[in-house]
Design a protein around this motif. Structure first.
Motif, PDB file in Angstrom:
ATOM      1  N   GLN A 144       0.829  -1.192   0.000  1.00 30.98           N
ATOM      2  CA  GLN A 144       0.000   0.000   0.000  1.00 30.98           C
ATOM      3  C   GLN A 144       0.873   1.255   0.000  1.00 30.98           C
ATOM      4  N   ARG A 145       0.410   2.287  -0.712  1.00 32.21           N
ATOM      5  CA  ARG A 145       1.101   3.580  -0.668  1.00 32.21           C
ATOM      6  C   ARG A 145       0.852   4.279   0.651  1.00 32.21           C
ATOM      7  N   SER A 146      -0.365   4.113   1.173  1.00 29.03           N
ATOM      8  CA  SER A 146      -0.718   4.732   2.444  1.00 29.03           C
ATOM      9  C   SER A 146      -1.746   3.856   3.141  1.00 29.03           C
ATOM     10  N   PRO A 147      -1.805   3.905   4.463  1.00 27.44           N
ATOM     11  CA  PRO A 147      -2.726   3.030   5.203  1.00 27.44           C
ATOM     12  C   PRO A 147      -4.187   3.441   5.054  1.00 27.44           C
ATOM     13  N   THR A 148      -5.057   2.492   5.346  1.00 23.30           N
ATOM     14  CA  THR A 148      -6.497   2.685   5.336  1.00 23.30           C
ATOM     15  C   THR A 148      -7.041   2.372   6.725  1.00 23.30           C
ATOM     16  N   ILE A 170       1.809  -6.711   5.516  1.00 22.53           N
ATOM     17  CA  ILE A 170       1.520  -5.433   4.871  1.00 22.53           C
ATOM     18  C   ILE A 170       2.807  -4.634   4.768  1.00 22.53           C
ATOM     19  N   VAL A 171       3.036  -4.061   3.593  1.00 22.53           N
ATOM     20  CA  VAL A 171       4.201  -3.203   3.363  1.00 22.53           C
ATOM     21  C   VAL A 171       3.687  -1.843   2.881  1.00 22.53           C
ATOM     22  N   THR A 172       4.137  -0.787   3.528  1.00 27.52           N
ATOM     23  CA  THR A 172       3.762   0.570   3.141  1.00 27.52           C
ATOM     24  C   THR A 172       4.947   1.231   2.452  1.00 27.52           C
ATOM     25  N   ASP A 173       4.817   1.447   1.162  1.00 28.47           N
ATOM     26  CA  ASP A 173       5.954   1.959   0.384  1.00 28.47           C
ATOM     27  C   ASP A 173       5.440   2.361  -0.998  1.00 28.47           C
ATOM     28  N   HIS A 174       6.354   2.861  -1.832  1.00 28.98           N
ATOM     29  CA  HIS A 174       6.024   3.229  -3.206  1.00 28.98           C
ATOM     30  C   HIS A 174       6.815   2.349  -4.170  1.00 28.98           C
ATOM     31  N   LYS A 222      10.780   2.035  -3.636  1.00 29.91           N
ATOM     32  CA  LYS A 222      11.607   3.236  -3.585  1.00 29.91           C
ATOM     33  C   LYS A 222      12.487   3.280  -2.341  1.00 29.91           C
ATOM     34  N   SER A 223      12.067   2.589  -1.287  1.00 29.33           N
ATOM     35  CA  SER A 223      12.868   2.562  -0.063  1.00 29.33           C
ATOM     36  C   SER A 223      14.107   1.700  -0.204  1.00 29.33           C
ATOM     37  N   GLY A 224      14.187   0.928  -1.286  1.00 28.96           N
ATOM     38  CA  GLY A 224      15.290  -0.006  -1.467  1.00 28.96           C
ATOM     39  C   GLY A 224      14.893  -1.444  -1.211  1.00 28.96           C
ATOM     40  N   LYS A 225      13.762  -1.655  -0.575  1.00 28.08           N
ATOM     41  CA  LYS A 225      13.296  -3.017  -0.332  1.00 28.08           C
ATOM     42  C   LYS A 225      12.829  -3.665  -1.629  1.00 28.08           C
ATOM     43  N   PHE A 226      12.845  -5.001  -1.638  1.00 33.27           N
ATOM     44  CA  PHE A 226      12.405  -5.754  -2.809  1.00 33.27           C
ATOM     45  C   PHE A 226      11.442  -6.837  -2.352  1.00 33.27           C
ATOM     46  N   ILE A 227      10.300  -6.931  -3.023  1.00 28.43           N
ATOM     47  CA  ILE A 227       9.318  -7.969  -2.706  1.00 28.43           C
ATOM     48  C   ILE A 227       9.330  -9.002  -3.825  1.00 28.43           C
ATOM     49  N   GLU A 228       9.727 -10.226  -3.505  1.00 24.73           N
ATOM     50  CA  GLU A 228       9.683 -11.299  -4.494  1.00 24.73           C
ATOM     51  C   GLU A 228       8.240 -11.743  -4.693  1.00 24.73           C
ATOM     52  N   CYS A 229       7.871 -11.960  -5.964  1.00 23.65           N
ATOM     53  CA  CYS A 229       6.483 -12.294  -6.276  1.00 23.65           C
ATOM     54  C   CYS A 229       6.403 -13.453  -7.262  1.00 23.65           C
ATOM     55  N   ASP A 230       5.453 -14.345  -7.014  1.00 18.39           N
ATOM     56  CA  ASP A 230       5.075 -15.327  -8.031  1.00 18.39           C
ATOM     57  C   ASP A 230       4.059 -14.709  -8.989  1.00 18.39           C
ATOM     58  N   PHE A 231       3.169 -13.902  -8.451  1.00 20.84           N
ATOM     59  CA  PHE A 231       2.216 -13.162  -9.284  1.00 20.84           C
ATOM     60  C   PHE A 231       1.758 -11.936  -8.501  1.00 20.84           C
ATOM     61  N   ILE A 232       1.225 -10.971  -9.242  1.00 16.32           N
ATOM     62  CA  ILE A 232       0.801  -9.689  -8.671  1.00 16.32           C
ATOM     63  C   ILE A 232      -0.681  -9.487  -8.974  1.00 16.32           C
ATOM     64  N   VAL A 233      -1.443  -9.098  -7.963  1.00 15.98           N
ATOM     65  CA  VAL A 233      -2.857  -8.776  -8.121  1.00 15.98           C
ATOM     66  C   VAL A 233      -3.016  -7.269  -7.944  1.00 15.98           C
TER      67      VAL A 233
END
Length: 312
Positions: A26-30, A132-136, A148-159
């Motif tokens: 998420q870019r920002s929390p809900t 949950i990851v809050t980032d851009h 953008k923070s430098g973190k990387f999320i490995e994915c099998d697929f993206i929804v």
């Protein structure tokens, strides 16, 4: 899952039942609130009362509760903000850091709340099967998402669950005598019809309550208009605004991005009744069933031909 709205919040626990791990980016929390999936009060009333009476009482209870939460959020946002953070902390445990994933920059009900049944989202997060990851997003690669923070999320697929796109009149094209109608150039009449456009009604529900509450009221009001036209022998009903009326945004009590981005494409509301889009169920429930149909703003015209005229 990219997004933080109702779709993303619903998908995370559902997908976690079969996936190894699910991350909601998420870019920002809900604002998120938990509520039992089964309504114990409703079940009790259904068990002891006739069906129609129980239905009316349950409906009234639900309408009252949603209005109470919304009005409390508007009148005392700081108190509601603290209460919701307290409830979220209770769901996740005292050692869970709510910042940045669960502390939105806006107050409750400046945008719609997300409701999770039986705390399923929080249970999934605590189990470790979801996060949950809050980032851009910086970029999407073959193996995942670079943030953008430098973190990387490995994915099998993206929804992609990034919200809705609001459009006026379902993006249908309408013309009057060959001239195209631009909804943005019109005023909304009682939030359902459009200035200068005859015999056209559209449903726009409540952003601060159940959408269908207003759909019901609009359907009944349109039937009143049709019955009035049948009784008077007139075939055309055209909302006609006063000259020089101030134009205001279609919705001015809501800050969701998906709405703010399209305000210029939506009809306008005026500065007086019946040209306001008040988003107030209590007001509409009192006004719609009783207000005069021929109110000086709705102009009726185009008499139906007589039998003799039709024969000619």
């Amino acid at each position: 899952i990219i997004g933080s709205g109702a779709t993303a919040v619903t998908l995370l626990p559902a997908m976690a039942e079969t996936a190894r791990h699910v991350t909601m980016l998420q870019r920002s929390p809900t604002w998120i609130a938990a509520k039992p999936a089964k309504d114990r009060i409703a079940n009790f009333l259904n068990a002891i009362l006739p069906h129609k009476l129980a239905y009316r009482m349950i409906r009234a209870k639900n309408v009252w509760y949603s209005r109470f939460i919304y009005q409390s959020s508007v009148k005392n946002p700081d108190k509601m903000r603290k209460e919701m953070l307290k409830l979220t902390q209770k769901e996740l445990g005292k050692d869970w850091d709510l910042d940045p994933d669960f502390i939105p920059s806006y107050n409750p009900w400046e945008q719609r709340l997300c409701l999770v049944p039986d705390s399923d989202l929080f249970k999934t997060l605590k189990s470790g099967k979801g996060s949950i990851v809050t980032d851009h997003i910086e970029t999407i690669t073959e193996t995942g998402i670079q943030l953008k923070s430098g973190k990387f999320i490995e994915c099998d697929f993206i929804v992609k669950a990034t919200g809705i796109s609001i459009v006026a009149l379902g993006e249908s094209d309408y013309t009057i005598d060959g001239k195209a109608i631009d909804p943005a150039d019109t005023f909304g009449y009682e939030g359902m019809m459009f200035s200068g456009v005859p015999n056209l009604a559209s449903v726009f529900g409540y952003i601060n309550a159940s959408w269908t509450l207003r759909a019901d009221l609009i359907a009944e009001y349109v039937c009143r208009i049709i019955n009035h036209m049948d009784a008077s022998g007139l075939r055309q009903a055209t909302p006609t605004p006063p000259e020089g009326m101030e134009a205001r945004p279609w919705i001015d009590c809501f800050q969701a991005g998906y709405l703010l981005r399209v305000l210029d494409d939506l009809p306008k509301q005026g500065d007086r009744d019946p040209w306001l889009n008040a988003q107030d169920y209590k007001r509409d429930k009192q006004v719609f069933p009783t207000k005069p149909i021929d109110d000086g703003h709705m102009i009726f015209s185009n008499p139906a031909p007589t039998i003799a005229q039709a024969a000619e």
